[in-house]
Structures are given as structure tokens and as C-alpha cells.
Design a protein around this motif. Structure first.
Motif, short mmCIF file in Angstrom:
data_model
loop_
_atom_site.label_atom_id
_atom_site.label_comp_id
_atom_site.label_asym_id
_atom_site.label_seq_id
_atom_site.Cartn_x
_atom_site.Cartn_y
_atom_site.Cartn_z
N GLY A 228 0.81 -1.21 0.00
CA GLY A 228 0.00 0.00 0.00
C GLY A 228 0.85 1.26 0.00
N ALA A 229 1.93 1.23 0.78
CA ALA A 229 2.83 2.39 0.81
C ALA A 229 3.46 2.63 -0.55
CB ALA A 229 3.91 2.18 1.88
N ALA A 230 3.87 1.53 -1.22
CA ALA A 230 4.48 1.67 -2.54
C ALA A 230 3.48 2.23 -3.55
CB ALA A 230 5.00 0.31 -3.01
N SER A 231 2.21 1.81 -3.42
CA SER A 231 1.17 2.32 -4.33
C SER A 231 0.99 3.82 -4.16
CB SER A 231 -0.15 1.60 -4.05
OG SER A 231 -0.05 0.23 -4.34
N LEU A 233 3.36 6.02 -2.68
CA LEU A 233 4.59 6.77 -2.90
C LEU A 233 5.05 6.76 -4.35
CD1 LEU A 233 6.62 5.67 0.26
CD2 LEU A 233 5.57 7.90 -0.16
N TRP A 234 4.96 5.58 -4.99
CA TRP A 234 5.51 5.43 -6.34
C TRP A 234 4.47 4.99 -7.37
CZ3 TRP A 234 8.42 2.68 -2.33
CH2 TRP A 234 9.45 3.44 -1.82
N LYS A 235 3.21 4.92 -6.93
CA LYS A 235 2.13 4.47 -7.84
C LYS A 235 2.42 3.09 -8.41
CE LYS A 235 0.47 8.60 -7.24
NZ LYS A 235 -0.58 8.81 -6.24
N ASP A 236 3.12 2.27 -7.62
CA ASP A 236 3.56 0.97 -8.11
C ASP A 236 3.69 0.00 -6.93
OD1 ASP A 236 4.65 -1.22 -9.32
OD2 ASP A 236 6.38 -0.19 -10.17
N ALA A 237 2.70 -0.87 -6.74
CA ALA A 237 2.71 -1.81 -5.61
C ALA A 237 3.84 -2.82 -5.70
CB ALA A 237 1.37 -2.54 -5.53
N GLN A 242 11.07 -2.20 -1.74
CA GLN A 242 11.73 -0.91 -1.51
C GLN A 242 11.05 -0.17 -0.36
OE1 GLN A 242 12.12 1.37 -5.10
NE2 GLN A 242 12.69 3.27 -4.02
N ALA A 243 9.71 -0.24 -0.32
CA ALA A 243 8.97 0.41 0.76
C ALA A 243 9.28 -0.23 2.11
CB ALA A 243 7.47 0.34 0.48
#
Length: 321
Positions: A228-231, A233-237, A242-243
Motif C-alpha cells: 500500500g505504501a508503494a502504491s 509513494l511510487w504508484k507501483d505496488a 523498496q517500501a
């Protein structure tokens, strides 16, 4: 389904070579003792190197391992005389939450936990361990009963988060979580919470407001899942690894931050490698912390719980009293 994770494949390949050499030696009556000994030594060294230096992303994948023991596994291994209870007496029996009465070393307790499925069919029935509001109300009913009769409460946390669908929102998901937090804050009995896998967002916190919060060594606990954080922050789950590295979600980090009180060690390779040994470690930790809490009065337990969460987020900065 392969049982090893990507970073474990070198170990799996080495173990395969060792097994093949043993089998070939037995079939051909050839002594490969020295060669096997060298490979076993290499395996032990590589195992210590891998599992002694796990990254946050690797720990996340261990926490989500499909063979990792669930709440019911630990309940049956850690406690005796377990009697499962069902339903919230309002809407339904949410199978993403399990709980009931049990004994810990002879002491009556109430135990509640998130429950993931063991296979696809089971996961669908249990919503992949993500409760609806009736699941949180079910847990609250069990905990209120424990508070009424003076039984310590043990919770097992293992969820990516509360169920995010419209059916949950229609039945007031946020209110159910908030009510659990409010009620757990004022219970006059000891509450010990154990993060056994993934502790995600409000769905985890709804069972996490305890006097002591413990984590298994390879568990994670976070305000939002790394996916969810990656989605966000980077629009990419797919950048969840990395998250995970950036979010400080491992037991080691959370102990340093004062969010948890203890880390329960795991066998090399994770809890799924030796569930019985892992359960014994959990029993020992629960009993140790319960002995400390059980002598406190209801008011002391409430004050202790308040003080624990009041200090979360403080890092020695002056002027915040």
C-alpha cells in the motif's frame, strides 16, 4: 508450490546436491563422507550468513510465507483446554477472527487472533485474514467477557489489514476498530499481544492495544502494508520491497522505537521450519510477561497501558511532557 523464497534458493540447491550425493553413494556403495561433510559445513555457513543478515524486505516475505503457522496453530500448541467461541451476536461469525477460552500453564485466559487460510478455499472463507466489522465485534465480545470474569487476554496479530471492501464499509468498519481501541484501553485485566506474521494498519491495531506487545523475530508491524505504501509513494505496488526497507517495520526497529516490548526468537529459516519449537518460545514469553502483569491491580494495568502508548513517538525531545 515451492516452499523456499527467492533468497533461500542457494540453500535449497545446496541441500539438493547433498541429498543427491548421499543417495548416489548409497546406491553405488561409494563413500562420499568427506565430500558430504564439506558440503554440510558450507551449507551451515551459508545458512548463518543468509538468516543472520536478513533485510527488511526478506523479513516481510518470511512474515507472509504461505506455510507460516497461524493463530489456530499456535493456540493449539501453546494453550490447553481451548474452547472456540463464535459470532458477534449482531450480524455473523467472521472466520477471519478466531478465539475462545483456554489455559496457559493452568491459568484461564481468553485468546483471540486473526486467522489466515491454509489453502485457497480456506482463505476465501476467512477473507485472507482481513476481518469485517463483525470480526472485530466478535473479538470485542470475547475480550469483554474476559474483563468481566477477570481473565487475562492474549491476542495474536496476523493480518494485512481490515477488509477494505464496500460490505465492510456498509457495516461501519472504522467504528468497529475504534470501539475495540476504546474498550481495550480501559480493561482491568492484563492484555498481551503477539505479532506472529504481518501486522497491518487498523486491522492489526484493533487487537493490538495491550500492556505488552511482542513480535516474532521475522514478523512485521506497520501503519500500512509495504504494498500500500508503494502504491501511494511510487504508484507501483510492485515496489513493496523498496517500501519495506524504508518503513522500519521489523521487530528490531520497533523494539528500538519502543513500540514493542520483546522479540521472540525464531528457528533458522522462520517459524514454519519448526512450529513446535516456535510455540514453546511463545509460551515462555507469554508466561514471563504475564507473571509481571498478573500482580497488578486493574487501575495499575490501565495506567501501565496508557503510559505505554503515550510514550510511543517520543525520542527524548524536551518540552513534550
Amino acid at each position: 508450490m515451492s516452499n523456499e523464497l527467492p533468497f533461500e534458493r542457494p540453500l535449497a540447491e545446496l541441500r539438493k546436491k547433498i541429498d543427491e550425493l548421499k543417495r548416489f553413494g548409497a546406491e553405488k556403495q561409494i563413500d562420499f563422507t568427506d565430500e558430504i561433510g564439506r558440503l554440510e559445513q558450507r551449507y551451515d555457513e551459508q545458512e548463518k550468513e543468509i538468516y543472520g543478515n536478513l533485510t527488511a524486505a526478506q523479513i516481510m516475505h518470511l512474515a507472509r510465507h504461505h506455510s507460516r503457522p497461524t493463530s489456530l496453530d499456535y493456540i493449539n500448541l501453546v494453550f490447553s483446554d481451548f474452547i472456540e467461541l463464535h459470532g458477534d451476536r449482531v450480524f455473523a461469525d467472521d472466520l477471519a477472527i478466531v478465539g475462545g477460552l483456554a489455559k496457559l500453564n493452568g491459568v484461564p485466559v481468553t485468546v483471540v487472533g486473526h486467522q489466515r487460510g491454509k489453502d485457497t478455499k480456506d482463505n476465501i472463507q476467512r477473507f485472507f485474514g482481513s476481518p469485517h466489522p463483525e470480526g472485530f465485534r466478535k473479538a470485542l465480545r470475547f475480550m469483554q467477557q474476559a474483563n468481566k470474569f477477570g481473565r487475562p487476554i492474549i491476542t495474536f496479530i496476523d493480518t494485512k489489514g481490515a477488509y477494505p471492501g464496500d460490505t465492510a464499509e456498509e457495516r461501519n468498519q472504522s467504528e468497529a476498530i475504534a470501539r475495540n481501541l476504546r474498550e481495550m484501553a480501559v480493561f482491568g485485566v492484563p492484555i498481551i499481544c503477539v505479532v506472529i506474521g504481518e501486522g497491518g494498519s487498523g486491522g492489526a491495531l484493533a487487537l493490538g492495544l495491550g500492556n505488552r506487545v511482542l513480535m516474532l523475530e521475522n514478523a512485521i508491524y506497520s501503519v500500512i502494508s509495504p504494498n500500500g505504501a508503494a502504491s501511494i509513494l511510487w504508484k507501483d505496488a510492485s515496489k513493496a520491497d523498496q517500501a519495506a526497507e524504508a518503513m522500519k517495520i521489523t521487530a528490531k526497529h520497533l523494539l528500538e522505537f519502543g513500540v514493542i516490548e520483546d522479540i521472540i526468537p525464531e528457528p533458522f529459516g522462520g517459524a514454519h521450519r519448526d512450529p513446535a519449537t516456535q510455540a514453546e518460545a511463545i509460551r515462555e514469553a507469554l508466561w514471563r510477561h504475564l507473571q509481571e502483569l498478573i500482580s497488578m491491580s486493574p487501575d495499575e494495568l490501565r495506567d501501565d497501558r496508557f503510559a505505554k502508548f503515550r510514550k510511543v513517538g517520543r525520542f527524548g525531545t524536551a518540552g513534550l511532557e
